[in-house]
Scaffold this motif. Structure first.
Motif, PDB file in Angstrom:
ATOM      1  N   TYR A 167      -6.184  13.108 -28.358  1.00  0.00           N
ATOM      2  CA  TYR A 167      -7.009  14.289 -28.078  1.00  0.00           C
ATOM      3  C   TYR A 167      -8.292  14.260 -28.904  1.00  0.00           C
ATOM      4  CZ  TYR A 167      -8.534  19.148 -28.625  1.00  0.00           C
ATOM      5  OH  TYR A 167      -9.278  20.285 -28.701  1.00  0.00           O
ATOM      6  N   GLU A 168      -8.170  13.949 -30.190  1.00  0.00           N
ATOM      7  CA  GLU A 168      -9.338  13.891 -31.059  1.00  0.00           C
ATOM      8  C   GLU A 168     -10.298  12.796 -30.605  1.00  0.00           C
ATOM      9  OE1 GLU A 168     -10.156  15.934 -33.379  1.00  0.00           O
ATOM     10  OE2 GLU A 168      -8.312  17.098 -33.545  1.00  0.00           O
ATOM     11  N   CYS A 180     -10.641  11.623 -27.500  1.00  0.00           N
ATOM     12  CA  CYS A 180     -11.189  11.881 -26.156  1.00  0.00           C
ATOM     13  C   CYS A 180     -12.184  13.031 -26.118  1.00  0.00           C
ATOM     14  CB  CYS A 180     -10.058  12.188 -25.186  1.00  0.00           C
ATOM     15  SG  CYS A 180      -9.051  10.782 -24.708  1.00  0.00           S
ATOM     16  N   ARG A 181     -11.983  14.034 -26.968  1.00  0.00           N
ATOM     17  CA  ARG A 181     -12.754  15.252 -26.782  1.00  0.00           C
ATOM     18  C   ARG A 181     -14.232  15.109 -27.143  1.00  0.00           C
ATOM     19  NH1 ARG A 181     -11.414  19.727 -31.406  1.00  0.00           N
ATOM     20  NH2 ARG A 181     -11.764  18.447 -33.272  1.00  0.00           N
ATOM     21  N   ASN A 207     -15.418  14.060 -23.486  1.00  0.00           N
ATOM     22  CA  ASN A 207     -14.856  14.664 -22.279  1.00  0.00           C
ATOM     23  C   ASN A 207     -14.379  16.094 -22.560  1.00  0.00           C
ATOM     24  OD1 ASN A 207     -14.307  11.894 -20.664  1.00  0.00           O
ATOM     25  ND2 ASN A 207     -13.602  11.672 -22.762  1.00  0.00           N
ATOM     26  N   ARG A 208     -14.241  16.880 -21.470  1.00  0.00           N
ATOM     27  CA  ARG A 208     -13.438  18.097 -21.569  1.00  0.00           C
ATOM     28  C   ARG A 208     -12.019  17.650 -21.870  1.00  0.00           C
ATOM     29  NH1 ARG A 208     -14.907  23.088 -19.244  1.00  0.00           N
ATOM     30  NH2 ARG A 208     -12.672  23.522 -19.276  1.00  0.00           N
ATOM     31  N   CYS A 209     -11.361  18.284 -22.810  1.00  0.00           N
ATOM     32  CA  CYS A 209     -10.029  17.821 -23.188  1.00  0.00           C
ATOM     33  C   CYS A 209      -9.186  18.987 -23.679  1.00  0.00           C
ATOM     34  CB  CYS A 209     -10.145  16.754 -24.273  1.00  0.00           C
ATOM     35  SG  CYS A 209      -8.684  15.725 -24.449  1.00  0.00           S
ATOM     36  N   GLU A 240      -7.397  23.362 -15.763  1.00  0.00           N
ATOM     37  CA  GLU A 240      -8.225  22.444 -16.555  1.00  0.00           C
ATOM     38  C   GLU A 240      -8.542  21.182 -15.773  1.00  0.00           C
ATOM     39  OE1 GLU A 240     -10.482  21.072 -19.736  1.00  0.00           O
ATOM     40  OE2 GLU A 240      -9.648  23.072 -19.340  1.00  0.00           O
ATOM     41  N   GLY A 245     -11.192  18.084 -16.465  1.00  0.00           N
ATOM     42  CA  GLY A 245     -10.796  17.811 -17.833  1.00  0.00           C
ATOM     43  C   GLY A 245      -9.636  16.843 -17.966  1.00  0.00           C
ATOM     44  N   THR A 290     -12.492   7.003 -24.526  1.00  0.00           N
ATOM     45  CA  THR A 290     -12.342   7.480 -25.899  1.00  0.00           C
ATOM     46  C   THR A 290     -13.459   6.884 -26.746  1.00  0.00           C
ATOM     47  OG1 THR A 290     -11.035   5.702 -26.883  1.00  0.00           O
ATOM     48  CG2 THR A 290      -9.856   7.289 -25.527  1.00  0.00           C
TER      49      THR A 290
END
Length: 212
Positions: free
Chosen positions: A25-26, A28-29, A32-34, A85, A90, A210
């Motif tokens: 998550y860290e 990708c965000r 991107n919307r994540c 989402e 996302g 990523t």
């Protein structure tokens, strides 16, 4: 990414899946919307169901009740969080999804696998992950990661034999769904596992998804 992407992480307790879900998550965000979620949970209703499921005082809960509660929590999560989402393009990363139900309630609890599959279709509203990372760890080694301060929830308290059944269930599911499920050796270093997951994500989805 117009249609969004749904990524799930699976594994036995203390396999490292939650850590890897957060790390992805860290990563990708930044581009991107994540959204990072957990199943069961992540909505007010689903969190209340989660509390019931993991409460050790609910020792009389039948396996079928357990199954249906997981599916109820999941259907709320899908409709309230995941699908909206994804509709915005996302990336949704979820710590557990229906493979957990198949492994825990199907293989480990011994419920009819065909019945569990039908329940999973209902609970997931027909949604299937685009990719699933299975962090495979031997139960004895996974238990070594448990902190002294950690208190077992109702499922963790089932013991080593139960976790062995769950692990074998996961591996069987992975063999059947090899295109979707990527088995990752969870015994390695956290950073090395993370880099491997990011590499796979970049190879499968739109190049540099990523920042790793």
């Amino acid at each position: 990414m117009n249609n969004g992407l749904f990524v799930t992480f699976e594994g036995i307790d203390y396999s490292g899946k939650s850590v890897q879900a957060k790390l992805l998550y860290e990563a990708c965000r930044g581009k991107n919307r994540c959204l990072l979620l957990r199943d069961p949970g992540a909505t007010e209703i689903s969190e209340k169901i989660r509390t019931i499921l993991l409460d050790k005082t609910n020792s009389e809960m039948s396996p079928w009740t357990e199954l249906l509660l997981y599916e109820a929590a999941r259907s709320q999560l899908v409709s309230e969080k995941i699908l909206p989402e994804m509709a915005l393009g996302g990336i949704v990363i979820c710590d557990r999804f229906y493979d957990s139900t198949t492994a825990y309630q199907g293989y480990a609890r011994g419920l009819d696998l065909a019945a569990v599959e039908r329940a999973n279709i209902l609970g997931s509203c027909g949604l299937m992950p685009g990719i699933t990372f299975l962090l495979d760890v031997e139960p004895k080694r996974a238990l070594m990661r448990k902190k002294v301060s950690d208190c077992d929830d109702r499922l963790e308290a089932e013991g080593m034999g139960f976790q062995n059944k769950v692990r074998q269930g996961y591996l069987d599911i992975a063999r059947k769904e090899a295109e979707r499920i990527v088995v990752i050796d969870g015994h390695g270093r956290v950073d090395s596992i993370h880099k491997n997951i990011c590499r796979i994500m970049n190879e499968r989805f739109y190049n540099e998804i990523t920042k790793v």
